[in-house]
Design a protein around this motif. Structure first.
Motif, PDB file in Angstrom:
ATOM      1  N   VAL A 382       0.859  -1.358   0.107  1.00  0.00           N
ATOM      2  CA  VAL A 382       0.001   0.006  -0.017  1.00  0.00           C
ATOM      3  C   VAL A 382       0.876   1.446  -0.161  1.00  0.00           C
ATOM      4  N   ASN A 383       2.054   1.166   0.791  1.00  0.00           N
ATOM      5  CA  ASN A 383       2.900   2.308   0.975  1.00  0.00           C
ATOM      6  C   ASN A 383       3.424   2.444  -0.744  1.00  0.00           C
ATOM      7  N   PHE A 384       3.706   1.532  -1.350  1.00  0.00           N
ATOM      8  CA  PHE A 384       4.214   1.479  -2.727  1.00  0.00           C
ATOM      9  C   PHE A 384       3.035   2.394  -3.838  1.00  0.00           C
ATOM     10  N   PHE A 385       1.717   1.678  -3.557  1.00  0.00           N
ATOM     11  CA  PHE A 385       0.970   2.468  -4.153  1.00  0.00           C
ATOM     12  C   PHE A 385       0.828   3.908  -4.093  1.00  0.00           C
ATOM     13  N   GLU A 386       1.007   4.161  -2.918  1.00  0.00           N
ATOM     14  CA  GLU A 386       0.616   5.553  -2.158  1.00  0.00           C
ATOM     15  C   GLU A 386       1.677   6.607  -2.867  1.00  0.00           C
ATOM     16  N   ILE A 387       3.116   6.173  -2.718  1.00  0.00           N
ATOM     17  CA  ILE A 387       4.314   6.797  -3.363  1.00  0.00           C
ATOM     18  C   ILE A 387       4.125   6.921  -4.990  1.00  0.00           C
TER      19      ILE A 387
END
Length: 452
Positions: A382-387
């Protein structure tokens, strides 16, 4: 006035299927009523036709057309007709801002009558087909259009990335033209809204405004988003990602394809500081690129070959089978540097703008794979998608971010621990309704400069 969904660009599509009178009759019926009736009445007629299968004074011909499809035992024809019927209504209601009706259209399929048994063979078959439709990906695609109106409710983490989940719908040429247009329009609207909200939050959160009246943070990163934006924007001057992409394109003009592939690998890892990430990417990507399109090795690189190669690299880095994450994605993400992978994907886009749809489709497929997990269980991805979401908003065509050191001295690099010395300012160049609101950003910028 509600536009005729079968006019202009839709006429060509309609003529193609005009030899199918059953679909023709149903579509004409829906277009006629959605132009003239309030949404509540249109929804009731939609249910009378597809849920209750009940003729009345106005829908007789449409019910007869649906009966012909049922008698022909053509479930695929029914599914396609139902899909296009839904998107005819959605497109028209989008035009008139009848957003509540769109949400209620999706809820129509929760009608208890769908699961009731009946002695009528035709109605029994119709209900079976409806149940199958509800279980299909087509219905999941339809639900995406309603999700945007549930912001006040506790929604799934994947709803933050609806703009990407819509991309496969408009990229799939087998979908009805109405569905493709609706998906494209909504996706762009959500991207523009996110860019605007991110710009407003970025600028005003750096001012002296009371925290309780600050614009809502549109990301899932909390206050950390400001440092992330500064890190991304700090890459400026001759070594900016855009300049590096332009230099790479100039240097690879006229190269043989096999030589271009070697240059591409060097370009993607250039200026990447994490050495372990570089070694993994270099080794694994080299294995893939050495054998891709080998029959073109002695040909000069052209735009078509550039596009095909960039698409393949994106797949290696995200999802190769378009169902689950690629081994290289999992391996790179295990290094714990999602921003580095996002920047590599950005560098691909900057040398080949036409990969955007394919890239966003692959991201959508990753989201679909992980969306079955609670956010707590997959925070890393999810952190990857957010970035990814934030980075590609910053590098959007209609937004410009600038990093300014408040003592007046310029900088080419953001040193560790000095982020507080800098302010990020943004300029939007939108032609939509939110364009007028950019003056608020400019005002906030002026106020902040004055304060500092």
């Amino acid at each position: 006035m509600v536009r005729d969904i079968l006019s202009d660009g839709y006429q060509a599509e309609f003529r193609v299927i005009s030899n199918q009178p059953d679909r023709d009759m149903i579509y004409r019926f829906l277009v006629d009523i959605v132009q003239q009736w309030p949404p509540e009445a249109v929804l009731q007629e939609f249910k009378q036709l597809f849920i209750y299968y009940s003729p009345n004074a106005v829908n007789t011909n449409a019910v007869k057309a649906l009966s012909d499809i049922i008698f022909a035992n053509d479930e695929e024809e029914f599914k396609n007709t139902l899909k296009r019927s839904c998107y005819i209504l959605i497109n028209n209601w989008e035009t008139t801002r009848s957003y509540k009706a769109i949400k209620e259209l999706v809820l129509v399929f929760s009608d208890l009558n769908i699961s009731k048994s009946t002695l009528s063979p035709s109605l029994s078959k119709l209900r079976l087909w409806l149940v199958n439709f509800i279980k299909s990906q087509d219905y999941q695609d339809l639900k995406i259009f309603a999700a945007r109106y549930e912001e006040h409710e506790a929604t799934h983490w994947s709803h933050r990335y609806t703009s990407y989940l819509l991309v496969p719908q408009y990229a799939n040429l087998s979908n009805p033209v109405e569905q493709r247009e609706a998906a494209r329009a909504l996706s762009q609207e959500l991207k523009d809204r996110f860019k605007f909200e991110l710009a407003m939050y970025t600028t005003r959160s750096q001012s002296a405004m009371p925290r309780e009246i600050l614009p809502k943070n549109p990301t899932g990163l909390g206050d950390e988003v400001l440092r992330l934006i500064k890190t991304i924007v700090a890459k400026r001057g001759p070594f900016s990602y855009t300049n590096l992409a332009n230099i790479f394109l100039q240097q690879t003009q006229g190269l043989l394809y096999k030589n271009f592939k070697h240059s591409l690998q060097k370009y993607l890892i250039f200026s990447v500081e994490n050495r372990k990430f570089v070694e993994v990417l270099k080794t694994k990507l080299e294995e893939k690129l050495d054998v891709v399109y080998e029959n073109h090795h002695e040909e000069t690189l052209d735009d078509a070959l550039l596009l095909r190669t960039c698409n393949r690299v994106i797949e290696y880095l995200t999802t190769e089978n378009h169902r689950e994450p690629s081994p290289l994605f999992i391996l790179l993400m295990s290094q714990g540097h999602p921003l580095t992978l996002v920047i590599v994907l950005l560098k691909i886009l900057l040398i080949c703008k036409n990969v955007r749809t394919h890239l966003e489709t692959c991201i959508a497929e990753l989201i679909k794979y992980y969306m079955h997990y609670p956010e707590e269980d997959c925070k890393w991805v999810v952190n990857f998608f957010e970035i990814f979401h934030i980075t590609f908003a910053i590098y959007g065509e209609n937004v410009q971010y600038n990093l300014i050191k408040m003592n007046g001295n310029g900088t080419k690099k953001l040193p560790n621990g000095t982020a507080q010395m800098y302010r990020v300012f943004s300029q939007l160049k939108l032609d939509s309704d939110i364009k007028a609101a950019t003056s608020a950003i400019a005002e906030a910028m002026s106020d902040q400069v004055a304060e500092d």
